[in-house]
Design an enzyme around this catalytic site. Sequence first.
Site, mmCIF file in Angstrom:
data_model
loop_
_atom_site.group_PDB
_atom_site.id
_atom_site.type_symbol
_atom_site.label_atom_id
_atom_site.label_comp_id
_atom_site.label_asym_id
_atom_site.label_seq_id
_atom_site.Cartn_x
_atom_site.Cartn_y
_atom_site.Cartn_z
ATOM 1 N N CYS A 251 0.653 -1.203 -0.167
ATOM 2 C CA CYS A 251 -0.210 0.003 -0.027
ATOM 3 C C CYS A 251 0.867 1.177 -0.138
ATOM 4 O O CYS A 251 0.688 2.177 -0.987
ATOM 5 C CB CYS A 251 -1.138 0.032 1.217
ATOM 6 S SG CYS A 251 -0.328 -0.047 2.811
ATOM 7 N N HIS B 172 -2.944 1.094 6.821
ATOM 8 C CA HIS B 172 -3.140 1.062 5.457
ATOM 9 C C HIS B 172 -3.448 2.532 4.697
ATOM 10 O O HIS B 172 -3.615 3.387 5.376
ATOM 11 C CB HIS B 172 -4.454 0.288 4.986
ATOM 12 C CG HIS B 172 -4.669 -0.259 4.002
ATOM 13 N ND1 HIS B 172 -3.551 -0.853 3.023
ATOM 14 C CD2 HIS B 172 -5.685 -0.062 2.785
ATOM 15 C CE1 HIS B 172 -4.099 -1.296 1.684
ATOM 16 N NE2 HIS B 172 -5.267 -0.587 1.696
ATOM 17 N N HIS C 11 -5.978 1.222 -4.170
ATOM 18 C CA HIS C 11 -5.194 0.735 -3.312
ATOM 19 C C HIS C 11 -4.632 -0.645 -3.558
ATOM 20 O O HIS C 11 -4.985 -1.303 -4.317
ATOM 21 C CB HIS C 11 -5.829 0.833 -1.886
ATOM 22 C CG HIS C 11 -6.927 -0.232 -1.737
ATOM 23 N ND1 HIS C 11 -6.840 -1.092 -0.401
ATOM 24 C CD2 HIS C 11 -7.954 -0.822 -2.483
ATOM 25 C CE1 HIS C 11 -7.874 -1.984 -0.678
ATOM 26 N NE2 HIS C 11 -8.592 -1.560 -1.841
#
Length: 178
Positions: A91, A138, A150
């Site tokens: 990420c 994240h 993402h």
Amino acid sequence: EMVERSAPAQGLSVATVKAVAFTRGDYAPADASEFEVKTSNYRAYKGPVAADYLAKPRFTSVTSANIMKAAAELVGTPYVFGGDTPAGIDCSGYVMFVYSQFGVDLPHSVYQQSKLAVKVAEKDAVPGDIVIFNDFSHNGIYAGNGNFYHAPQPGDRVKLAPIFTDRYHIVRIVDVQN
């Protein structure tokens, strides 16, 4: 008599595990799957990396349209823990790689990326801003209408998806022109 035989290697190699300097608050427990063997094509990647783009940015203007273009080009890239290229990416590596194409040098860390940014109200967010989960587990690139690009998790690929939690905030690293 039974002879135990291991499965054919099929070009798999054990990924080199790099030591990562974690900042307090940046650590998320590792899933065992993050340490599985990775396909050798990850190391075979010969295309541009973030450092190449930092030296010679691909885009001269930071616009929502350009960030969305750079973000969308990586859709389908496999998730690789610690990855930061189109061969495999995680990420914060994804956010770092996309922004590098604009000459923006970001660290490979959700927490550190958030610390370089300014928080913006969701109503003021524009595509290209960064979605940061409140626990720094994240992040991704805001795409508007509650969606983000993402790199989700091991076994998955970069995608455009709804932001699947309400525990997030949006930050801006650079002024994005519409």
